[in-house]
Motif scaffolding. Structure first.
Motif, PDB file in Angstrom:
ATOM      1  N   ILE A  22      38.124  28.780  32.994  1.00  0.00           N
ATOM      2  CA  ILE A  22      38.274  29.963  33.836  1.00  0.00           C
ATOM      3  C   ILE A  22      36.902  30.309  34.392  1.00  0.00           C
ATOM      4  O   ILE A  22      35.866  29.868  33.867  1.00  0.00           O
ATOM      5  N   LEU A  23      36.890  31.101  35.456  1.00  0.00           N
ATOM      6  CA  LEU A  23      35.633  31.518  36.052  1.00  0.00           C
ATOM      7  C   LEU A  23      35.014  32.601  35.173  1.00  0.00           C
ATOM      8  O   LEU A  23      35.678  33.569  34.798  1.00  0.00           O
ATOM      9  N   PRO A  24      33.736  32.467  34.788  1.00  0.00           N
ATOM     10  CA  PRO A  24      33.099  33.491  33.956  1.00  0.00           C
ATOM     11  C   PRO A  24      33.180  34.868  34.602  1.00  0.00           C
ATOM     12  O   PRO A  24      33.257  35.001  35.831  1.00  0.00           O
ATOM     13  N   ALA A  25      33.135  35.895  33.759  1.00  0.00           N
ATOM     14  CA  ALA A  25      33.323  37.258  34.244  1.00  0.00           C
ATOM     15  C   ALA A  25      32.228  37.699  35.187  1.00  0.00           C
ATOM     16  O   ALA A  25      32.468  38.556  36.057  1.00  0.00           O
ATOM     17  N   ASN A  26      31.019  37.166  35.059  1.00  0.00           N
ATOM     18  CA  ASN A  26      29.918  37.588  35.918  1.00  0.00           C
ATOM     19  C   ASN A  26      29.766  36.706  37.153  1.00  0.00           C
ATOM     20  O   ASN A  26      28.757  36.779  37.846  1.00  0.00           O
ATOM     21  N   MET A  27      30.768  35.871  37.408  1.00  0.00           N
ATOM     22  CA  MET A  27      30.751  35.018  38.595  1.00  0.00           C
ATOM     23  C   MET A  27      31.973  35.330  39.460  1.00  0.00           C
ATOM     24  O   MET A  27      33.026  35.710  38.946  1.00  0.00           O
ATOM     25  N   LYS A  28      31.815  35.175  40.758  1.00  0.00           N
ATOM     26  CA  LYS A  28      32.929  35.352  41.677  1.00  0.00           C
ATOM     27  C   LYS A  28      32.802  34.340  42.798  1.00  0.00           C
ATOM     28  O   LYS A  28      31.726  33.808  43.069  1.00  0.00           O
ATOM     29  N   THR A  29      33.919  34.069  43.436  1.00  0.00           N
ATOM     30  CA  THR A  29      33.948  33.073  44.493  1.00  0.00           C
ATOM     31  C   THR A  29      34.637  33.642  45.710  1.00  0.00           C
ATOM     32  O   THR A  29      35.507  34.516  45.609  1.00  0.00           O
ATOM     33  N   SER A  30      34.258  33.160  46.878  1.00  0.00           N
ATOM     34  CA  SER A  30      34.828  33.655  48.125  1.00  0.00           C
ATOM     35  C   SER A  30      34.662  32.605  49.207  1.00  0.00           C
ATOM     36  O   SER A  30      33.951  31.605  49.041  1.00  0.00           O
ATOM     37  N   CYS A  31      35.342  32.846  50.313  1.00  0.00           N
ATOM     38  CA  CYS A  31      35.249  31.992  51.499  1.00  0.00           C
ATOM     39  C   CYS A  31      34.809  32.882  52.646  1.00  0.00           C
ATOM     40  O   CYS A  31      35.336  33.989  52.825  1.00  0.00           O
ATOM     41  N   PHE A  32      33.821  32.416  53.417  1.00  0.00           N
ATOM     42  CA  PHE A  32      33.263  33.260  54.473  1.00  0.00           C
ATOM     43  C   PHE A  32      33.061  32.454  55.744  1.00  0.00           C
ATOM     44  O   PHE A  32      32.542  31.339  55.723  1.00  0.00           O
ATOM     45  N   ASN A  33      33.489  33.040  56.850  1.00  0.00           N
ATOM     46  CA  ASN A  33      33.246  32.453  58.166  1.00  0.00           C
ATOM     47  C   ASN A  33      33.380  33.573  59.189  1.00  0.00           C
ATOM     48  O   ASN A  33      34.461  34.137  59.363  1.00  0.00           O
ATOM     49  N   VAL A  34      32.285  33.918  59.836  1.00  0.00           N
ATOM     50  CA  VAL A  34      32.317  35.007  60.811  1.00  0.00           C
ATOM     51  C   VAL A  34      33.300  34.710  61.930  1.00  0.00           C
ATOM     52  O   VAL A  34      34.014  35.586  62.403  1.00  0.00           O
ATOM     53  N   GLY A  35      33.384  33.462  62.328  1.00  0.00           N
ATOM     54  CA  GLY A  35      34.258  33.112  63.436  1.00  0.00           C
ATOM     55  C   GLY A  35      35.681  32.793  63.037  1.00  0.00           C
ATOM     56  O   GLY A  35      36.506  32.473  63.893  1.00  0.00           O
ATOM     57  N   ASN A  36      35.984  32.841  61.741  1.00  0.00           N
ATOM     58  CA  ASN A  36      37.332  32.493  61.295  1.00  0.00           C
ATOM     59  C   ASN A  36      37.649  33.315  60.050  1.00  0.00           C
ATOM     60  O   ASN A  36      37.106  33.083  58.985  1.00  0.00           O
ATOM     61  N   SER A  37      38.531  34.289  60.220  1.00  0.00           N
ATOM     62  CA  SER A  37      38.863  35.183  59.109  1.00  0.00           C
ATOM     63  C   SER A  37      40.011  34.659  58.251  1.00  0.00           C
ATOM     64  O   SER A  37      40.430  35.330  57.310  1.00  0.00           O
ATOM     65  N   LYS A  38      40.514  33.454  58.525  1.00  0.00           N
ATOM     66  CA  LYS A  38      41.650  32.940  57.766  1.00  0.00           C
ATOM     67  C   LYS A  38      41.288  32.645  56.319  1.00  0.00           C
ATOM     68  O   LYS A  38      42.153  32.633  55.450  1.00  0.00           O
ATOM     69  N   CYS A  39      40.004  32.392  56.053  1.00  0.00           N
ATOM     70  CA  CYS A  39      39.625  32.020  54.690  1.00  0.00           C
ATOM     71  C   CYS A  39      39.193  33.217  53.861  1.00  0.00           C
ATOM     72  O   CYS A  39      38.781  33.054  52.719  1.00  0.00           O
ATOM     73  N   ASP A  40      39.271  34.420  54.420  1.00  0.00           N
ATOM     74  CA  ASP A  40      38.736  35.586  53.724  1.00  0.00           C
ATOM     75  C   ASP A  40      39.376  35.795  52.354  1.00  0.00           C
ATOM     76  O   ASP A  40      38.726  36.239  51.412  1.00  0.00           O
ATOM     77  N   GLY A  41      40.655  35.504  52.203  1.00  0.00           N
ATOM     78  CA  GLY A  41      41.321  35.720  50.930  1.00  0.00           C
ATOM     79  C   GLY A  41      41.377  34.494  50.052  1.00  0.00           C
ATOM     80  O   GLY A  41      42.028  34.521  48.996  1.00  0.00           O
ATOM     81  N   MET A  42      40.715  33.406  50.447  1.00  0.00           N
ATOM     82  CA  MET A  42      40.764  32.163  49.688  1.00  0.00           C
ATOM     83  C   MET A  42      39.654  32.091  48.656  1.00  0.00           C
ATOM     84  O   MET A  42      38.602  32.722  48.810  1.00  0.00           O
ATOM     85  N   ASN A  43      39.882  31.296  47.609  1.00  0.00           N
ATOM     86  CA  ASN A  43      38.826  30.973  46.670  1.00  0.00           C
ATOM     87  C   ASN A  43      37.932  29.890  47.263  1.00  0.00           C
ATOM     88  O   ASN A  43      38.419  28.840  47.709  1.00  0.00           O
ATOM     89  N   GLY A  44      36.639  30.134  47.253  1.00  0.00           N
ATOM     90  CA  GLY A  44      35.718  29.120  47.768  1.00  0.00           C
ATOM     91  C   GLY A  44      35.506  27.981  46.791  1.00  0.00           C
ATOM     92  O   GLY A  44      35.221  26.855  47.200  1.00  0.00           O
TER      93      GLY A  44
END
Length: 922
Positions: free
Chosen positions: A360-382
């Motif tokens: 599992i992902l440690p509690a002090n770590m988080k993951t995200s997907c970022f793209n200014v020109g494409n908001s489709k990945c905003d809710g995805m795990n990076g």
């Protein structure tokens, strides 16, 4: 008739003008005045009327209808911030924004690179230029009260100089009144193309009112009047510009081809551990799913695997027969597979984070997907966990940034080291590998925007370590991008980066996988750990603090014992805390019977060198600035001011701030202010070249580093060059063993005491291989101190019975300071006539003496010849031996003759020759 028709057509209608308020007067009142859309286009404008009070404002979701001067709710399909302005649609440049390009400072006698670049609207974001032009995005706004400006941006390249500032001060808080906002970029293409800055969602707060509502952007809606924001449309629906409802997606103008599914369209992950301590391997389609399964050639989704045992807990955690791992209590440790044990007496927990199992992902770590020109990945795990590693996810497109973040609340040195004044508070180490076929790039950043290191292309499994030199809360970020080219599809989904382990030392809220030795209190039978004074190590036998020997420094993270104190190199000494070795500005070299003593304090504690200028392929001028802390223990400081313009100059000089580098030798890239449109020269890419002084010697090699004197003009001087050897063990992607540097001091009496720093002509950047740097520092202060052998005496002419003795330096003078020339001396002397008379008298006496001696020996020789002849004649007479001479003195012989016979009884050489001649005649 013509005039009457003309007056009818020029009379203003309600669409030919708009209303604005005048500035508030001293009484707090203002006027509403009409402003024609085109100046001078029409006549007959309404008369000005009294406006609302200056303190008047509308609530969020409303706008000020200027005709009635009343707040009116926004219609459905639009929204309002009340006292704010938002720009989130960039199909075209919004009104009020302008883009201005600045001419570059180009290299003379070359082609002229003219700037015509602009910020380009790209729908949901604004893209900066991709060349070396300096381009400003400008917006002027008048605030009725204090406000702020906020925006989202993507700043992926540390070679790009990106600056946002307000004309009044460097901050995002705005004062009331007129504020002119600038966003500026200026690229420097030294090795590769510049990546653009992407800007979106610019929001300004502090305006008194808005006279219009903003329509919802495509794909969003506001259902009711008076909305303060727009919400996205549900799945499988769409909406146009300014929509109040979304339409089901029943058809489209064209269809996209859906290829058969392949292995790149799904991924695997592990479920969390259940109560039995088992986990499942699950395969899942990458969303949104754009491929077809169940058709010819399609790869089916693999079935879920059998349950398998969960991996062990990470070090410092334990499993208490539940599905989760819990941290060990304070004062205890565990390797992750055994229960937590208390540290023995004389030890303490070695606190930190150590992650090598990824269920599992440690509690002090988080993951995200970022793209200014494409908001489709905003809710995805990076990133996705995968048992023994964590790897980058699929994202929604190939140019998404897949982000993994770890937060560290602060650092705490071990008890025995808590009083040490060293610069290392902790370090983060991670092991990774990169597999890709596209132009992928992997970033390791601090505070999200400060790039610490980056890697391009495929990289074999390797380890990287970064040292934290400030005791503060910090977040580290890993970001992976498969390609920089804009893309709406996933062609390189198999390009991946894997992180196998992450460890952080000395974390304030960390757990322990082991215990480390500590120093015990001197009280009898006490088991309490106590801090050691600076420069002390822990004696493993007595568990007491012991000071390092003289001229040794304490090595961080060393095993307790005397070996933790490493001797300083030649001609260097340790500071009082034994934290580092430095030169005290004095050096002595003995060769044969000659001893040279150098006093280098006149060179100054820190020197600097600005080499260049250099020019990029487009003509942009830049310099490399080197700062060298030569001696005295004072460090050089290099600070970036590209994204840190809010830091005060006093902080930069002290080496404070995230981007500050404080070490013996550092380097910065300088972009001059002239021709760039910036208010100040920009410093970026500050790096540490040397944080350890290895020693000072005249030898050409030390600890595997070679001075390479052949890189500099040769000298025939008898004074040898003095070499300072440095090393930095902090690795980089291009120098896995870190950097090294050699500073060569050369005596040159024609230079000033500050001298002149230079780099080899064959290596204008200071290095020929990118890892070892060479510097030549010519100065009169690099000459040894003067001694008696450096001057000689000159005797002056004798005048008036006196003679001057002068002392002058031997040319060329190769010494500095030290012994001064003796004062001129005056001694009595005799005239020339006296010496002539004395010489003539001595010559006459010598001549008389020689004549007398000649006569004396001639007379004596004649007498001996006569006596010998008589003796020979008597000996050969009738072949008879002569009779024995009487011992008595014969008559007629005086005492003088007897003396002669006694002294010269043995014939001389001349007599022997005469005897032989007489025998031959017989």
């Amino acid at each position: 008739v013509f005039l009457n028709i003309s007056s009818i057509w020029n009379k203003c209608s309600c669409t030919d003008y708009y209303y604005e308020y005048t500035e508030c007067d001293s009484t707090g009142s203002r006027w509403r005045v009409p402003i024609p859309q085109s100046p001078g286009a029409c006549t007959g404008l309404p008369e000005p009327v009294h406006g609302t009070e200056c303190t008047f404002s509308c609530e969020a979701g409303e706008f000020l209808e200027m005709s009635a001067q009343e707040c009116t709710p926004c219609a459905a399909g639009s929204y309002s911030l009340g006292s704010g302005i938002r720009f989130d649609q960039w199909d075209s440049m919004p009104a009020g924004f302008s883009s201005l390009a600045t001419s570059l400072d180009v290299k003379p006698i070359t082609h002229v690179f003219l700037c015509s670049s602009t910020w380009v609207p790209q729908g949901s974001y604004l893209e900066s230029n991709r060349d070396e032009c300096t381009v400003s995005l400008i917006y002027a706004v008048h605030l009725k009260k204090q406000g702020s400006v906020s925006f989202e941006y993507q700043y992926p390249d540390n070679n790009l100089l990106f600056e946002f500032f307000v004309t009044s001060r460097y901050c995002v808080n705005l004062k009331s009144g007129t504020n002119i906002l600038y966003w500026r970029t200026g690229g420097v293409m030294m090795a590769k193309g510049v990546k653009p800055v992407l800007l979106k969602n610019v929001q300004i707060e502090g305006v008194a009112y808005t006279s219009e509502c903003f329509p919802c952007k495509p794909g969003s809606l506001s259902r009711i009047p008076g909305s303060t924001a727009c919400e996205p449309c549900p799945r499988d629906t769409y909406a146009g510009h300014g929509a109040s409802s979304c339409t089901p997606s029943e058809g489209s103008a064209y269809c996209k081809y859906r290829p058969p599914c392949s292995k790149k369209d799904y991924f695997q992950f592990h479920t969390a551990c259940d109560n039995e301590g088992k986990t499942h391997v699950i395969y899942k389609w990458i969303e949104p799913k754009i491929c077809l399964d169940g058709v010819t050639g399609a790869e089916p989704l693999p079935p879920s695997g059998e349950k398998e045992p969960c991996p062990p807990c990470n070090p410092g955690f334990y499993n208490n027969d539940t599905a989760t791992c819990s941290p060990c209590p304070p004062g205890t440790f565990s390797d992750g597979m055994k229960p937590c044990d208390r540290c023995p007496a004389g030890t303490e927990p070695n606190l930190g984070y150590e992650y090598k199992w990824w269920n599992i992902l440690p509690a002090n770590m988080k993951t995200s997907c970022f793209n200014v020109g494409n908001s489709k990945c905003d809710g995805m795990n990076g990133w996705e966990v995968a048992r023994d590693h964590i790897q980058s996810g699929a994202g929604s497109s190939d140019n998404d940034y897949l982000i993994l973040n770890i937060h560290i609340p602060g650092f705490k040195l071990p008890t025995s080291m808590s009083s040490h004044s060293g610069t290392e508070f902790g370090r983060i180490t991670f092991e990774f590998e990169i597999v890709c076929v596209a132009d992928c790039e992997f970033y390791f950043m601090m505070v999200s925007t400060t790039v610490v290191e980056s890697w391009e292309g495929t990289k074999t499994r390797q380890t990287y370590t970064h040292v934290m030199t400030q005791n503060a809360s910090v977040s580290y970020t890993w970001a992976f991008q498969r390609t920089n080219q804009p893309s709406d599809v996933r062609r390189y989904v198999n390009d991946v980066v894997r992180i196998y382990s992450v460890s952080v030392s000395n974390v304030v809220d960390g757990v322990a996988s082991r215990c480390r030795a500590c120093a015990l209190s001197t009280r009898p039978s006490s088991s309490t750990c106590v801090p050691c004074p600076p420069g002390h190590y822990i004696d493993a036998r007595t568990s007491r603090c012991t000071e390092c020997p003289r001229n040794t420094h304490l090595v961080p993270h060393a095993t307790p014992g005397p070996d933790a104190c490493k001797p300083c190199g030649p001609a260097s000494r340790s500071d009082k805390d034994h934290s580092l070795c430095y030169s005290d500005c004095h050096f002595t070299h003995t060769e044969g019977n000659v001893t040279l003593t150098y006093d280098l304090s006149l060179l100054g504690s820190v020197g600097s060198l600005m080499n260049g200028p250099s020019f990029t392929s487009k003509g942009t001028k830049y310099f490399h600035l080197f700062k060298i802390g030569l001696c005295g223990g004072k460090m050089a400081v290099c600070t970036d001011n590209v994204t840190d313009l809010s830091i005060a100059d006093s902080q930069r000089e002290k080496g404070e701030g995230i981007s500050a580098v404080k070490t013996f030798i550092c380097q910065s890239t300088i972009i001059p202010a002239t021709g760039r449109g910036f208010y100040t020269a920009l410093a970026s890419q500050s790096i540490n070249l040397a944080d350890t002084l290895l020693g000072v010697t005249v030898a050409s090699t030390l600890d595997g580093i070679r001075a390479r004197p052949e890189l500099y003009p040769q000298t025939t001087k008898k004074v040898p060059d003095v070499n300072f050897y440095y090393r930095s063990l902090e690795p980089t992607s291009s120098c896995e063993s870190g950097h090294s540097a050699v500073v060569t001091l050369r005596c040159n009496a024609e230079k000033s005491t500050k001298g002149e720093l230079a780099v080899p002509s064959q290596c204008p950047a200071g290095t020929c291989d990118g890892c070892t740097f060479h510097f030549l520092w010519e100065s009169s202060a690099a000459c040894p101190t003067c001694t008696e052998t450096d001057y000689h005496q000159i005797e002056g002419a004798c005048k008036g019975g006196h003679q001057d003795l002068l002392y002058v330096w031997t040319e060329p003078k190769l010494c500095m300071e030290g012994l001064s020339l003796p004062e001129k001396k005056t001694l009595p002397c005799e005239g020339v006539e006296f010496w002539v008379r004395l010489g003539a008298g001595l010559g006459a006496f010598t001549a008389v003496l020689l004549v007398s001696l000649t006569c004396y020996f001639w007379k004596k020789n004649k007498r001996l010849e006569y006596k010998y002849s008589r003796l020979v004649i008597s000996a050969n007479k009738e072949c008879e031996m002569p009779g024995a001479d009487s011992c008595a003195v014969m008559e007629g012989e005086n005492e003088g003759d007897m003396e002669d016979e006694i002294v010269y009884t043995k014939p001389s050489l001349l007599g022997k020759l005469k005897a032989i001649a007489s025998k031959v005649r017989v």
